[in-house]
Motif scaffolding. Structure first.
Motif, PDB file in Angstrom:
ATOM      1  N   VAL A   1       0.837  -1.205   0.000  1.00 39.41           N
ATOM      2  CA  VAL A   1       0.000   0.000   0.000  1.00 39.41           C
ATOM      3  C   VAL A   1       0.869   1.251   0.000  1.00 39.41           C
ATOM      4  N   SER A   2       2.049   1.182   0.619  1.00 44.12           N
ATOM      5  CA  SER A   2       2.957   2.324   0.601  1.00 44.12           C
ATOM      6  C   SER A   2       3.380   2.663  -0.826  1.00 44.12           C
ATOM      7  N   CYS A   3       3.547   1.642  -1.667  1.00 46.81           N
ATOM      8  CA  CYS A   3       3.860   1.891  -3.078  1.00 46.81           C
ATOM      9  C   CYS A   3       2.731   2.660  -3.755  1.00 46.81           C
ATOM     10  N   SER A   4       1.483   2.271  -3.469  1.00 38.80           N
ATOM     11  CA  SER A   4       0.345   2.983  -4.047  1.00 38.80           C
ATOM     12  C   SER A   4       0.278   4.417  -3.551  1.00 38.80           C
ATOM     13  N   VAL A   5       0.608   4.637  -2.278  1.00 38.88           N
ATOM     14  CA  VAL A   5       0.634   5.999  -1.743  1.00 38.88           C
ATOM     15  C   VAL A   5       1.700   6.822  -2.459  1.00 38.88           C
ATOM     16  N   LEU A   6       2.862   6.217  -2.698  1.00 41.12           N
ATOM     17  CA  LEU A   6       3.929   6.917  -3.416  1.00 41.12           C
ATOM     18  C   LEU A   6       3.464   7.341  -4.799  1.00 41.12           C
ATOM     19  N   PHE A   7       2.835   6.425  -5.541  1.00 43.43           N
ATOM     20  CA  PHE A   7       2.312   6.767  -6.858  1.00 43.43           C
ATOM     21  C   PHE A   7       1.299   7.903  -6.772  1.00 43.43           C
ATOM     22  N   THR A   8       0.409   7.822  -5.783  1.00 42.16           N
ATOM     23  CA  THR A   8      -0.656   8.816  -5.641  1.00 42.16           C
ATOM     24  C   THR A   8      -0.081  10.209  -5.432  1.00 42.16           C
ATOM     25  N   LEU A   9       0.959  10.317  -4.633  1.00 43.33           N
ATOM     26  CA  LEU A   9       1.557  11.617  -4.336  1.00 43.33           C
ATOM     27  C   LEU A   9       2.281  12.216  -5.544  1.00 43.33           C
ATOM     28  N   LEU A  10       2.631  11.380  -6.518  1.00 44.45           N
ATOM     29  CA  LEU A  10       3.299  11.878  -7.721  1.00 44.45           C
ATOM     30  C   LEU A  10       2.327  12.408  -8.765  1.00 44.45           C
ATOM     31  N   ILE A  11       1.068  12.017  -8.667  1.00 40.55           N
ATOM     32  CA  ILE A  11       0.095  12.337  -9.712  1.00 40.55           C
ATOM     33  C   ILE A  11      -0.067  13.832  -9.965  1.00 40.55           C
ATOM     34  N   PRO A  12      -0.146  14.711  -8.926  1.00 37.49           N
ATOM     35  CA  PRO A  12      -0.349  16.140  -9.210  1.00 37.49           C
ATOM     36  C   PRO A  12       0.700  16.741 -10.136  1.00 37.49           C
ATOM     37  N   PHE A  13       1.947  16.297 -10.039  1.00 36.95           N
ATOM     38  CA  PHE A  13       3.002  16.849 -10.898  1.00 36.95           C
ATOM     39  C   PHE A  13       2.726  16.547 -12.369  1.00 36.95           C
TER      40      PHE A  13
ATOM     41  N   GLY B   1       8.698   2.842  -7.160  1.00 37.96           N
ATOM     42  CA  GLY B   1       7.400   2.274  -6.825  1.00 37.96           C
ATOM     43  C   GLY B   1       7.030   1.113  -7.711  1.00 37.96           C
ATOM     44  N   MET B   2       7.374   1.213  -9.004  1.00 32.60           N
ATOM     45  CA  MET B   2       7.034   0.136  -9.935  1.00 32.60           C
ATOM     46  C   MET B   2       7.779  -1.145  -9.581  1.00 32.60           C
ATOM     47  N   PHE B   3       9.102  -1.052  -9.411  1.00 33.57           N
ATOM     48  CA  PHE B   3       9.885  -2.245  -9.104  1.00 33.57           C
ATOM     49  C   PHE B   3       9.496  -2.828  -7.741  1.00 33.57           C
ATOM     50  N   SER B   4       9.329  -1.985  -6.736  1.00 30.02           N
ATOM     51  CA  SER B   4       9.028  -2.491  -5.401  1.00 30.02           C
ATOM     52  C   SER B   4       7.661  -3.165  -5.354  1.00 30.02           C
ATOM     53  N   SER B   5       6.660  -2.606  -6.041  1.00 30.37           N
ATOM     54  CA  SER B   5       5.341  -3.245  -6.046  1.00 30.37           C
ATOM     55  C   SER B   5       5.391  -4.594  -6.752  1.00 30.37           C
TER      56      SER B   5
ATOM     57  N   ILE C   1      -2.360   5.763 -19.248  1.00 28.70           N
ATOM     58  CA  ILE C   1      -2.861   6.634 -18.185  1.00 28.70           C
ATOM     59  C   ILE C   1      -4.090   6.020 -17.534  1.00 28.70           C
ATOM     60  N   ALA C   2      -5.022   5.535 -18.373  1.00 31.23           N
ATOM     61  CA  ALA C   2      -6.260   4.971 -17.840  1.00 31.23           C
ATOM     62  C   ALA C   2      -5.993   3.744 -16.979  1.00 31.23           C
ATOM     63  N   MET C   3      -5.116   2.851 -17.430  1.00 27.63           N
ATOM     64  CA  MET C   3      -4.834   1.642 -16.672  1.00 27.63           C
ATOM     65  C   MET C   3      -4.040   1.949 -15.413  1.00 27.63           C
ATOM     66  N   PHE C   4      -3.176   2.945 -15.479  1.00 25.08           N
ATOM     67  CA  PHE C   4      -2.456   3.362 -14.268  1.00 25.08           C
ATOM     68  C   PHE C   4      -3.444   3.876 -13.226  1.00 25.08           C
ATOM     69  N   CYS C   5      -4.402   4.675 -13.681  1.00 24.49           N
ATOM     70  CA  CYS C   5      -5.407   5.195 -12.760  1.00 24.49           C
ATOM     71  C   CYS C   5      -6.210   4.066 -12.130  1.00 24.49           C
ATOM     72  N   PHE C   6      -6.533   3.063 -12.930  1.00 28.66           N
ATOM     73  CA  PHE C   6      -7.240   1.907 -12.381  1.00 28.66           C
ATOM     74  C   PHE C   6      -6.405   1.232 -11.307  1.00 28.66           C
ATOM     75  N   ASN C   7      -5.114   1.078 -11.583  1.00 27.96           N
ATOM     76  CA  ASN C   7      -4.224   0.399 -10.648  1.00 27.96           C
ATOM     77  C   ASN C   7      -4.158   1.129  -9.308  1.00 27.96           C
ATOM     78  N   VAL C   8      -3.989   2.457  -9.344  1.00 27.59           N
ATOM     79  CA  VAL C   8      -3.835   3.236  -8.120  1.00 27.59           C
ATOM     80  C   VAL C   8      -5.168   3.459  -7.412  1.00 27.59           C
ATOM     81  N   CYS C   9      -6.198   3.709  -8.199  1.00 33.50           N
ATOM     82  CA  CYS C   9      -7.469   4.163  -7.638  1.00 33.50           C
ATOM     83  C   CYS C   9      -8.335   3.009  -7.157  1.00 33.50           C
TER      84      CYS C   9
END
Length: 339
Positions: free
Chosen positions: A69-81, A109-113, A284-292
Motif C-alpha cells: 500500500v505504501s507503493c500505491s501511496v507513493l504513486f498517488t503523491l506523484l500524480i499532481p506533478f 514504486g514500480m519495481f518495489s510493487s 494513463i487509464a490503466m495506471f489510474c485503475f491500478n492506483v485508484c
C-alpha cells in the motif's frame, strides 16, 4: 521516468516528438482522470495505510501489505506533478532536479510493487505447499529482511533514471521532461546516437524483464502450484487473504502491461503519432485503475453487496487484511472482533 505506476512514468507523456503542445480533448480528459485518481487514491490508500499502521497487530501478512500500500501511496503523491504537466501542454515547470527525482520515484514504486507481489505469492506458496517449513522459517525477522531487500534492489534499479532523465527546451520555448535517449539531435555523432539507442534498449529490457515478466512468472507459477496442491488434497482456498492477493495481482498485471507494451513500441521509430497517442492514453487509464481501484478491490473482494452495506467502513477495512487463523492467528473470532 523515462517518458510510468504508477509508474507514473513521466516518459509516458514526456516525449516531445509524440506529445503535441496544444491541449486536445483527450489529454484534458486524461488530466481530469488523473486528478480524480489522486483524490480517490489519497483517501483510499491513506485509509488502508492508517489502519495497517495504527490499528492492526503486526504480522507477516500485514508487513507485506503495509509496504504494498505504501507503493500505491507513493504513486498517488506523484500524480499532481504529471497532471500539471499535461494541463500546461507538456511544459515542465518543476526544474531538472524534480524531473530526475520524480522519474526515479516512479520506477522505485514500480519495481518495489512488482517484487512485493512476487514475494507475497512465494509466501502463500510455501505456506500452502510446504507448511512445516513455512511454520519454522516464516518469521517477522525474515519478513522485515526480505522487505528491506526489496526496497534496496528497487532503489538500485531506479538510480539510472536519476542519470538518464533530463529536461529539454524545444524551439517553442516549451520545456519537456524526457529520457536521455529522447534528446538526440541530427548533429549528434553516429556514435552518440548509437549509444542513446543502446541505452534505450537496455533500460527497456531491464524494466520489462525484472519489473514485469519475472514477477509475473513467479506469481503465475506459485498460484498454479497452490491450485494443484489444493485440488490434490481437496482443500478449500485460503479465504479472504487469498482473494485480496489475487485482486492485487490482477490490478498489477492490467495496470502495468499497457505501460510496458507502449515502451516496447517506442523502440520502433516509424509508428504513427496517433497510434502512440492512443497507447499513451491507455497507459494513463490503466495506471489510474491500478492506483485508484486497488483499495476498492481490497475492500469488496469476497464481500456481497448487502454485507458491505451492513458493515462499518472501519471494520471492513480491518477485516480486508486479516490473516488466516492457521497462519498468524489474527483473524476475527466467533464474535467478529479482530484479534
Amino acid at each position: 521516468m523515462e517518458q510510468s505506476n504508477t509508474t507514473l512514468p513521466s516518459e509516458t507523456w514526456a516525449n516531445s516528438s509524440q506529445s503535441p503542445a496544444p491541449m486536445g480533448a483527450p489529454y484534458m480528459a486524461a488530466a481530469m482522470l488523473l486528478f480524480a485518481t489522486f483524490l480517490v487514491g489519497l483517501v483510499g490508500n491513506g485509509l488502508y495505510l492508517w489502519v495497517l499502521v495504527m490499528k492492526m497487530k503486526r504480522t507477516v501478512t500485514t508487513i507485506w501489505f503495509l509496504h504494498l500500500v505504501s507503493c500505491s501511496v507513493l504513486f498517488t503523491l506523484l500524480i499532481p506533478f504529471f497532471t500539471v504537466y499535461i494541463l500546461l501542454g507538456f511544459h515542465w515547470v518543476f526544474g531538472t532536479g524534480m524531473c530526475k527525482v520524480l522519474s526515479a520515484c516512479t520506477h522505485l514504486g514500480m519495481f518495489s510493487s512488482a517484487f512485493l507481489l512476487a514475494l507475497i505469492s512465494l509466501d502463500r506458496y510455501t505456506f500452502t505447499c510446504h507448511p512445516i517449513w513455512s511454520r519454522r522459517y516464516r518469521t517477522m525477522s525474515w519478513a522485515q529482511k526480505l522487505v528491506a531487500g526489496v526496497w534496496l534492489c528497487s532503489f538500485a534499479l531506479s538510480v539510472p533514471y536519476l542519470v538518464f532523465q533530463e529536461t529539454s527546451e524545444l524551439e517553442s520555448s516549451r520545456i519537456t521532461c524526457v529520457d536521455y535517449y529522447d534528446t538526440s539531435r541530427d548533429q549528434d555523432r553516429a556514435e552518440t546516437q548509437a549509444w542513446r539507442q543502446h541505452t534505450h534498449v537496455v533500460l527497456f529490457l531491464v524494466r520489462f524483464l525484472l519489473g514485469f515478466l519475472l514477477p509475473f512468472c513467479i506469481i503465475a507459477g506459485c498460484y498454479s502450484q497452490m491450485g494443484l496442491k489444493m485440488m490434490e488434497k481437496g482443500l478449500a482456498r485460503s479465504g479472504k487473504p487469498f482473494k485480496v492477493m489475487v485482486a492485487a495481482v490482477v490490478s498489477f498485471f492490467f495496470g502495468w502491461l499497457p505501460y510496458h507494451l507502449y515502451y516496447g513500441l517506442t523502440l520502433f521509430k516509424d509508428l504513427s503519432k496517433s497510434l502512440m497517442g492512443i497507447c499513451q492514453l491507455i497507459c494513463i487509464a490503466m495506471f489510474c485503475f491500478n492506483v485508484c481501484f486497488t483499495p476498492i478491490l481490497y475492500l469488496f473482494v469476497g464481500q456481497t453487496f448487502h454485507q458491505v452495506l451492513r458493515t462499518s467502513l472501519f471494520t471492513l477495512v480491518k477485516t480486508a487484511f486479516y490473516e488466516d487463523l492457521d497462519s498468524d492467528g489474527v483473524g476475527p473470532d466467533s464474535s467478529g472482533r479482530i484479534r
